[in-house]
Design an enzyme around this catalytic site. Structure first.
Site, PDB file in Angstrom:
ATOM      1  N   THR A   9      64.417  11.078  -9.320  1.00  0.00           N
ATOM      2  CA  THR A   9      63.192  11.781  -9.691  1.00  0.00           C
ATOM      3  C   THR A   9      62.975  13.034  -8.845  1.00  0.00           C
ATOM      4  OG1 THR A   9      60.775  11.578  -9.560  1.00  0.00           O
ATOM      5  CG2 THR A   9      62.015  10.130  -8.150  1.00  0.00           C
ATOM      6  N   ASP A  10      62.252  13.987  -9.379  1.00  0.00           N
ATOM      7  CA  ASP A  10      61.922  15.196  -8.603  1.00  0.00           C
ATOM      8  C   ASP A  10      61.011  14.878  -7.426  1.00  0.00           C
ATOM      9  OD1 ASP A  10      59.564  14.693 -10.018  1.00  0.00           O
ATOM     10  OD2 ASP A  10      59.408  16.698 -10.890  1.00  0.00           O
ATOM     11  N   GLU A  11      60.366  13.690  -7.456  1.00  0.00           N
ATOM     12  CA  GLU A  11      59.419  13.374  -6.381  1.00  0.00           C
ATOM     13  C   GLU A  11      60.102  13.231  -5.030  1.00  0.00           C
ATOM     14  OE1 GLU A  11      56.365  10.567  -7.129  1.00  0.00           O
ATOM     15  OE2 GLU A  11      56.202  11.083  -9.237  1.00  0.00           O
ATOM     16  N   TYR A  20      56.746   5.072  -3.163  1.00  0.00           N
ATOM     17  CA  TYR A  20      57.654   5.156  -4.317  1.00  0.00           C
ATOM     18  C   TYR A  20      58.738   6.204  -4.091  1.00  0.00           C
ATOM     19  CZ  TYR A  20      59.382   6.906  -8.789  1.00  0.00           C
ATOM     20  OH  TYR A  20      60.206   7.361  -9.802  1.00  0.00           O
ATOM     21  N   LYS A  29      62.876   5.927  -3.646  1.00  0.00           N
ATOM     22  CA  LYS A  29      63.846   6.604  -4.526  1.00  0.00           C
ATOM     23  C   LYS A  29      64.772   7.509  -3.700  1.00  0.00           C
ATOM     24  CE  LYS A  29      64.048   6.478  -8.488  1.00  0.00           C
ATOM     25  NZ  LYS A  29      64.777   5.539  -9.403  1.00  0.00           N
TER      26      LYS A  29
HETATM   27  P1  NAD Z   1      59.418   1.714 -16.172  1.00  0.00           P
HETATM   28  O1  NAD Z   1      58.566   1.174 -15.087  1.00  0.00           O
HETATM   29  O2  NAD Z   1      58.834   1.964 -17.521  1.00  0.00           O
HETATM   30  O3  NAD Z   1      60.674   0.737 -16.404  1.00  0.00           O
HETATM   31  C1  NAD Z   1      61.360   0.123 -15.362  1.00  0.00           C
HETATM   32  C2  NAD Z   1      62.202  -1.017 -15.939  1.00  0.00           C
HETATM   33  O4  NAD Z   1      62.946  -1.609 -14.868  1.00  0.00           O
HETATM   34  C3  NAD Z   1      61.370  -2.134 -16.578  1.00  0.00           C
HETATM   35  O5  NAD Z   1      61.931  -2.495 -17.815  1.00  0.00           O
HETATM   36  C4  NAD Z   1      61.476  -3.279 -15.577  1.00  0.00           C
HETATM   37  O6  NAD Z   1      61.404  -4.558 -16.185  1.00  0.00           O
HETATM   38  C5  NAD Z   1      62.847  -3.026 -14.974  1.00  0.00           C
HETATM   39  N1  NAD Z   1      62.991  -3.596 -13.621  1.00  0.00           N
HETATM   40  C6  NAD Z   1      62.121  -3.482 -12.582  1.00  0.00           C
HETATM   41  N2  NAD Z   1      62.602  -4.147 -11.511  1.00  0.00           N
HETATM   42  C7  NAD Z   1      63.790  -4.676 -11.880  1.00  0.00           C
HETATM   43  C8  NAD Z   1      64.775  -5.446 -11.208  1.00  0.00           C
HETATM   44  N3  NAD Z   1      64.610  -5.824  -9.929  1.00  0.00           N
HETATM   45  N4  NAD Z   1      65.895  -5.796 -11.882  1.00  0.00           N
HETATM   46  C9  NAD Z   1      66.066  -5.421 -13.168  1.00  0.00           C
HETATM   47  N5  NAD Z   1      65.168  -4.716 -13.867  1.00  0.00           N
HETATM   48  C10 NAD Z   1      64.047  -4.337 -13.224  1.00  0.00           C
HETATM   49  O7  NAD Z   1      60.062   3.025 -15.582  1.00  0.00           O
HETATM   50  P2  NAD Z   1      60.479   4.403 -16.286  1.00  0.00           P
HETATM   51  O8  NAD Z   1      59.326   5.316 -16.292  1.00  0.00           O
HETATM   52  O9  NAD Z   1      61.199   4.095 -17.555  1.00  0.00           O
HETATM   53  O10 NAD Z   1      61.516   4.964 -15.208  1.00  0.00           O
HETATM   54  C11 NAD Z   1      62.891   4.585 -15.266  1.00  0.00           C
HETATM   55  C12 NAD Z   1      63.626   5.236 -14.115  1.00  0.00           C
HETATM   56  O11 NAD Z   1      63.504   6.657 -14.203  1.00  0.00           O
HETATM   57  C13 NAD Z   1      63.099   4.858 -12.742  1.00  0.00           C
HETATM   58  O12 NAD Z   1      64.193   4.695 -11.870  1.00  0.00           O
HETATM   59  C14 NAD Z   1      62.249   6.049 -12.314  1.00  0.00           C
HETATM   60  O13 NAD Z   1      62.242   6.197 -10.915  1.00  0.00           O
HETATM   61  C15 NAD Z   1      62.989   7.187 -12.991  1.00  0.00           C
HETATM   62  N6  NAD Z   1      62.171   8.367 -13.358  1.00  0.00           N
HETATM   63  C16 NAD Z   1      61.031   8.212 -14.092  1.00  0.00           C
HETATM   64  C17 NAD Z   1      60.300   9.341 -14.477  1.00  0.00           C
HETATM   65  C18 NAD Z   1      59.049   9.218 -15.308  1.00  0.00           C
HETATM   66  O14 NAD Z   1      58.372  10.233 -15.523  1.00  0.00           O
HETATM   67  N7  NAD Z   1      58.690   8.053 -15.816  1.00  0.00           N
HETATM   68  C19 NAD Z   1      60.739  10.609 -14.105  1.00  0.00           C
HETATM   69  C20 NAD Z   1      61.923  10.723 -13.343  1.00  0.00           C
HETATM   70  C21 NAD Z   1      62.623   9.594 -12.995  1.00  0.00           C
HETATM   71  O1  TDX Z   2      44.549   7.847 -13.952  1.00  0.00           O
HETATM   72  C1  TDX Z   2      45.223   8.787 -13.515  1.00  0.00           C
HETATM   73  N1  TDX Z   2      44.614   9.958 -13.173  1.00  0.00           N
HETATM   74  C2  TDX Z   2      45.273  11.032 -12.665  1.00  0.00           C
HETATM   75  O2  TDX Z   2      44.656  12.071 -12.352  1.00  0.00           O
HETATM   76  C3  TDX Z   2      46.653   8.711 -13.353  1.00  0.00           C
HETATM   77  C4  TDX Z   2      47.392   7.455 -13.728  1.00  0.00           C
HETATM   78  C5  TDX Z   2      47.304   9.806 -12.845  1.00  0.00           C
HETATM   79  N2  TDX Z   2      46.636  10.920 -12.480  1.00  0.00           N
HETATM   80  C6  TDX Z   2      47.399  12.084 -11.943  1.00  0.00           C
HETATM   81  C7  TDX Z   2      48.300  11.765 -10.761  1.00  0.00           C
HETATM   82  C8  TDX Z   2      49.450  12.730 -10.941  1.00  0.00           C
HETATM   83  O3  TDX Z   2      49.138  13.978 -10.340  1.00  0.00           O
HETATM   84  O4  TDX Z   2      48.265  12.529 -12.979  1.00  0.00           O
HETATM   85  C9  TDX Z   2      49.544  12.935 -12.453  1.00  0.00           C
HETATM   86  C10 TDX Z   2      50.634  12.104 -13.110  1.00  0.00           C
HETATM   87  O5  TDX Z   2      50.473  10.774 -12.638  1.00  0.00           O
HETATM   88  P1  TDX Z   2      51.496   9.614 -13.068  1.00  0.00           P
HETATM   89  O6  TDX Z   2      51.539   9.529 -14.549  1.00  0.00           O
HETATM   90  O7  TDX Z   2      51.137   8.395 -12.277  1.00  0.00           O
HETATM   91  O8  TDX Z   2      52.900  10.237 -12.615  1.00  0.00           O
HETATM   92  P2  TDX Z   2      53.462  10.732 -11.204  1.00  0.00           P
HETATM   93  O9  TDX Z   2      52.727  10.143 -10.072  1.00  0.00           O
HETATM   94  O10 TDX Z   2      53.553  12.239 -11.269  1.00  0.00           O
HETATM   95  O11 TDX Z   2      54.941  10.083 -11.250  1.00  0.00           O
HETATM   96  C11 TDX Z   2      55.706  10.083 -12.491  1.00  0.00           C
HETATM   97  O12 TDX Z   2      56.644  11.127 -12.503  1.00  0.00           O
HETATM   98  C12 TDX Z   2      57.760  11.012 -11.690  1.00  0.00           C
HETATM   99  C13 TDX Z   2      56.403   8.748 -12.724  1.00  0.00           C
HETATM  100  O13 TDX Z   2      55.442   7.698 -12.690  1.00  0.00           O
HETATM  101  C14 TDX Z   2      57.503   8.523 -11.736  1.00  0.00           C
HETATM  102  O14 TDX Z   2      58.195   7.319 -12.026  1.00  0.00           O
HETATM  103  C15 TDX Z   2      58.450   9.674 -11.820  1.00  0.00           C
HETATM  104  O15 TDX Z   2      59.443   9.540 -10.841  1.00  0.00           O
END
Ligand code: NAD
Ligand code: TDX
Length: 361
Positions: free
Chosen positions: A135-137, A163, A167
């Site tokens: 992730t970019d985070e 988090y 990562k």
């Molecule tokens: P999510 O939380 O929707 O899904 C995570 C999945 O992993 C779930 O299906 C969960 O059951 C499974 N899981 C959790 N712990 C586990 C374990 N110990 N063993 C096996 N399975 C397990 O997450 P997401 O938003 O789909 O993100 C997927 C990946 O992409 C993550 O690694 C996250 O860091 C990365 N990522 C997410 C975003 C975003 O915006 N959502 C952006 C950049 C990177």
């Molecule tokens: O209720 C809310 N109110 C609010 O202001 C929530 C849930 C979020 N926020 C803000 C926090 C962040 O600045 O919105 C922005 C986005 O929040 P999230 O959806 O929780 O995402 P973020 O914290 O940016 O992280 C996401 O992007 C990078 C994903 O959850 C991560 O898994 C990914 O790595």
């Protein structure tokens, strides 16, 4: 030979979109979905491919060495794509332990198993590849007053939340296994994704759900934190491309130059949801500025220049189109939302938002 992808976390938001993408994009493919089915994992996302002979699901935890070894023996994967993680920043602030355990420990376990199974007697690994979905985070936070500053692959890692620290740690282990053992690893670091099947604890689906229910729309702090939004399908294409054509040992940033403040996103959702369901009661008066997230990163902005120049990747979904598709999907799938938010979600919501108070309190 038909390549087998072992996809961990394939029942989550991006993982399930990735599996659907793979099965659409390639006839000649086998996909094994390995997921522990935590609160964030939902097999319902994959009902359309359940009967597909190219697809298999196994419930298992990436921290379980025996289970992972058995899965490698059963399926002999060419590729591992590790999505499995605890992914929600707010949960990591409330309860960091499982983030260390799954995101760091689980990744190291997968690396160990991949190495043990794939390494040949001469120390080489053939065409196998391990891709870590990061992730970019991990790069930390950019200032609001330097709009031209962007994260590149050379930006030092500087995570702030439990988090992102987990990562970043995982990324360093991945790199170490590449450098030390020659394991063929790749890392992608993507910006915020949005689209169908995202769990409504994340900003966009949470705001859509609350707006439809006429509930408060909780915006953290001043609402001016900026995220760089990418439609999930564009991320899925990037991952597959990096896996097949990326240079082993490299990191690739993925993003689409689509930065928006949170308040802009929330206002867009209010306007579009109100219009879509023809409900004037859905308006900005629902917006509630609440106490800020601890350690809240101010701005993320990705430079996708490397993946564009080396692999020809570019996002295909403009935000206007992506957000319209996303809202339409949530409107068309109220049962999905209902099911994932029944039970434990209510306790979660009360814990996270119950005593949050308004901004400044
Ligand atoms: P999510 O939380 O929707 O899904 C995570 C999945 O992993 C779930 O299906 C969960 O059951 C499974 N899981 C959790 N712990 C586990 C374990 N110990 N063993 C096996 N399975 C397990 O997450 P997401 O938003 O789909 O993100 C997927 C990946 O992409 C993550 O690694 C996250 O860091 C990365 N990522 C997410 C975003 C975003 O915006 N959502 C952006 C950049 C990177
Ligand atoms: O209720 C809310 N109110 C609010 O202001 C929530 C849930 C979020 N926020 C803000 C926090 C962040 O600045 O919105 C922005 C986005 O929040 P999230 O959806 O929780 O995402 P973020 O914290 O940016 O992280 C996401 O992007 C990078 C994903 O959850 C991560 O898994 C990914 O790595």
């Amino acid at each position: 030979m038909t390549p087998t992808y072992l996809v961990t976390g394939g029942a989550g938001f991006i993982g399930s979109n990735f599996i659907l993408h793979l099965l659409r994009a390639h006839d000649d493919v086998r996909v094994v979905n390995v997921d522990a089915l935590t609160y964030a994992g939902n097999l319902e996302n994959l009902t359309s491919v359940e009967g597909d002979a190219r697809y298999a699901f196994r419930q298992a935890d990436i921290r379980d060495a025996e289970a992972m070894t058995a899965l490698f023996a059963e399926f002999d994967p060419a590729y591992v794509v590790n999505f499995a993680a605890e992914s929600h920043v707010d949960r990591s602030i409330a309860d960091p332990g499982v983030f260390e355990s799954t995101n760091v420990g689980g990744t190291v376990n997968l690396l160990n198993v991949a190495r043990a199974v794939w390494e040949r007697s001469d120390g080489t690994f053939g065409d196998h590849r391990y891709l870590q979905v990061s992730t970019d985070e991990v790069y930390g936070s950019l200032p609001l007053d330097e709009p031209d500053a962007l994260f590149t692959e050379g930006t030092p890692l500087s995570p702030h939340s439990p988090y992102s620290a987990s990562k970043a740690s995982a990324d360093l282990f991945v790199r170490a296994y590449g450098d030390t053992y020659g394991l063929p690893v790749l890392v992608t670091r993507c910006s915020n994704n949005y689209g169908p099947y995202q769990f409504p604890e994340k900003l966009i689906p949470l705001m859509i759900r609350n707006a439809l229910r006429h509930e408060a729309l909780p915006v953290y702090g001043d609402g001016l934190n900026v995220r760089d939004w990418l439609y999930v399908e564009d991320h899925c294409r990037a991952i597959d491309l990096v896996l097949r054509e990326g240079r082993v040992g490299e990191v690739y940033n993925v993003g689409g130059h689509n930065e928006r403040s949170n308040i802009q996103i929330v206002r867009t959702i209010v306007e579009r949801v109100s219009e879509a369901v023809d409900d004037p009661a859905i308006d900005d008066s629902l917006i509630a500025f609440v106490t800020d997230r601890k350690g809240h990163d101010r701005r993320y902005g990705i430079s996708p220049e490397k993946i564009r120049a080396e692999l020809g990747w570019a996002p295909e979904t403009p935000f206007d189109e992506g957000i319209a598709r996303t809202i339409d999907w949530y409107l068309a799938n109220p049962e999905w939302v209902e099911r994932v938010t029944s039970g434990a979600y209510q306790d979660y919501y009360e814990r996270m938002y119950g005593d949050r108070g308004t901004a400044g309190n």
